[in-house]
Design a protein around this motif. Structure first.
Motif, PDB file in Angstrom:
ATOM      1  N   GLY A   1      -3.029  13.837  -1.809  1.00 53.58           N
ATOM      2  CA  GLY A   1      -3.227  13.918  -0.361  1.00 53.58           C
ATOM      3  C   GLY A   1      -4.469  13.205   0.109  1.00 53.58           C
ATOM      4  O   GLY A   1      -5.243  12.668  -0.679  1.00 53.58           O
TER       5      GLY A   1
ATOM      6  N   TYR B   1      -7.194  -2.051   3.122  1.00 60.67           N
ATOM      7  CA  TYR B   1      -6.834  -0.747   3.660  1.00 60.67           C
ATOM      8  C   TYR B   1      -7.955   0.228   3.339  1.00 60.67           C
ATOM      9  O   TYR B   1      -9.069  -0.193   3.084  1.00 60.67           O
ATOM     10  N   GLU B   2      -7.664   1.495   3.449  1.00 64.30           N
ATOM     11  CA  GLU B   2      -8.736   2.488   3.298  1.00 64.30           C
ATOM     12  C   GLU B   2      -9.308   2.504   1.886  1.00 64.30           C
ATOM     13  O   GLU B   2     -10.331   3.105   1.628  1.00 64.30           O
TER      14      GLU B   2
ATOM     15  N   ASP C   1       0.836  -1.205   0.000  1.00 67.39           N
ATOM     16  CA  ASP C   1       0.000   0.000   0.000  1.00 67.39           C
ATOM     17  C   ASP C   1       0.866   1.247   0.000  1.00 67.39           C
ATOM     18  O   ASP C   1       2.071   1.195   0.227  1.00 67.39           O
ATOM     19  N   ASP C   2       0.216   2.387  -0.259  1.00 67.05           N
ATOM     20  CA  ASP C   2       0.951   3.652  -0.302  1.00 67.05           C
ATOM     21  C   ASP C   2      -0.040   4.801  -0.109  1.00 67.05           C
ATOM     22  O   ASP C   2      -1.261   4.602  -0.187  1.00 67.05           O
ATOM     23  N   THR C   3       0.508   6.012   0.085  1.00 67.76           N
ATOM     24  CA  THR C   3      -0.360   7.178   0.320  1.00 67.76           C
ATOM     25  C   THR C   3      -0.992   7.657  -0.995  1.00 67.76           C
ATOM     26  O   THR C   3      -0.417   7.472  -2.063  1.00 67.76           O
TER      27      THR C   3
ATOM     28  N   TYR D   1      -2.101   9.963  -4.115  1.00 73.82           N
ATOM     29  CA  TYR D   1      -1.711  11.189  -4.819  1.00 73.82           C
ATOM     30  C   TYR D   1      -2.776  12.240  -4.529  1.00 73.82           C
ATOM     31  O   TYR D   1      -3.975  11.931  -4.469  1.00 73.82           O
TER      32      TYR D   1
ATOM     33  N   ASP E   1      -6.310  11.089   3.813  1.00 73.40           N
ATOM     34  CA  ASP E   1      -5.996  10.140   4.877  1.00 73.40           C
ATOM     35  C   ASP E   1      -5.804   8.740   4.339  1.00 73.40           C
ATOM     36  O   ASP E   1      -6.354   8.378   3.305  1.00 73.40           O
ATOM     37  N   GLY E   2      -5.051   7.983   5.082  1.00 73.37           N
ATOM     38  CA  GLY E   2      -5.003   6.542   4.855  1.00 73.37           C
ATOM     39  C   GLY E   2      -4.102   6.121   3.711  1.00 73.37           C
ATOM     40  O   GLY E   2      -3.468   6.929   3.041  1.00 73.37           O
ATOM     41  N   MET E   3      -4.079   4.829   3.534  1.00 72.39           N
ATOM     42  CA  MET E   3      -3.209   4.202   2.548  1.00 72.39           C
ATOM     43  C   MET E   3      -4.075   3.469   1.527  1.00 72.39           C
ATOM     44  O   MET E   3      -5.138   2.963   1.858  1.00 72.39           O
TER      45      MET E   3
END
Ligand code: ADE
Length: 241
Positions: A57, A139-140, A51-53, A55, A59-61
């Motif tokens: 911006g 994940y999110e 997983d990653d943040t 693009y 919350d979450g991954m």
């Protein structure tokens, strides 16, 4: 034989249920097969990251494309015909009709193929070798490009769960129990609630005849099959089950 390959980071959340009761019996009778693929094995870098943040911006991954595509391609290399299911709150809402389509016809037909769907409906047991891959995001959310490798987006309802494991179990259970031979009585899945759409089952009773003043309807004790059938017809759709 119906086969489910479950791509997950949390095999331990799913496996115990599949090793219990009817799901286990389906496997034991050679009617179903369950296989797990650990998404982590397809993760990136030394930490096998999946997983990653996002693009832009937020919350979450988000689940990344690379591990997901690699895991699905790994399964499809062995069976290119396997269809990919993604549990997601924004998919087609799961219901009994869809469960039947997956059990008997390798998933719903694309829009505009009603004739084919009707033909298949008249020729059940076409599920000889259905193989579904269920991808469980955890994940999110997921990178939108993952949808390019997905055949069916399935929602369990208008609420958000923490991952795809519970939806995967619900999808598997509701499909596998329809496979002829899985339930004890061959016909019980066919005659019970929802089997032909959303017609509900009639109320049923077992012993004792009188429980704390609540009595079994007289007609069901009568042995008169005609009257019983009539009563059941009249009362179908009234059970809370
Ligand atoms: N993942 C998270 N929420 C879900 C839902 N309601 N249905 C299917 N998959 C989900």
């Amino acid at each position: 034989m119906i086969k489910f390959t479950i791509i997950t980071l949390f095999r331990e959340a799913i496996e115990p249920y599949l090793k219990t009761s009817m799901m286990w019996k389906a496997v034991d009778k050679g009617l179903a097969e369950f296989e797990f693929v650990n998404l982590r094995e397809f993760g990136l870098g030394p930490h096998k990251s999946v997983d990653d943040t996002p693009y832009g911006g937020g919350d979450g991954m988000l689940l990344r494309c690379e591990p997901v595509f690699a895991a699905i391609e790994f399964v499809k290399a062995k069976d290119p015909e396997a269809k990919v299911i993604l549990p997601t709150p924004v998919g087609m809402t799961w219901n009994q009709e869809l469960a039947r389509e997956f059990a008997f016809h390798s998933g719903p037909c694309p829009a505009g193929t009603n004739a084919r769907a009707a033909a298949l409906r008249n020729a059940p047991n076409q599920n000889a070798n259905s193989h579904y891959i269920i991808l469980c995001p955890h994940y999110e959310g997921y990178d939108e490009r993952i949808l390019a490798i997905v055949d069916y987006n399935i929602s369990l309802g208008k609420y958000v769960l923490t991952g795809g494991e519970l939806p995967a179990l619900i999808i598997i259970d509701s499909v596998v129990r329809l496979i002829p031979g899985v339930l004890g009585g061959e016909t019980s899945a066919e005659i019970e609630s929802f089997s032909n759409g959303d017609n509900l089952e009639y109320p049923q009773y077992t012993r004792p005849e009188d429980f704390r003043g609540m009595k079994v309807p007289e007609v069901l004790l009568s042995g008169n099959h005609g009257e019983i059938a009539k009563w059941r017809e009249e009362h179908s759709g009234t059970s809370l089950l």
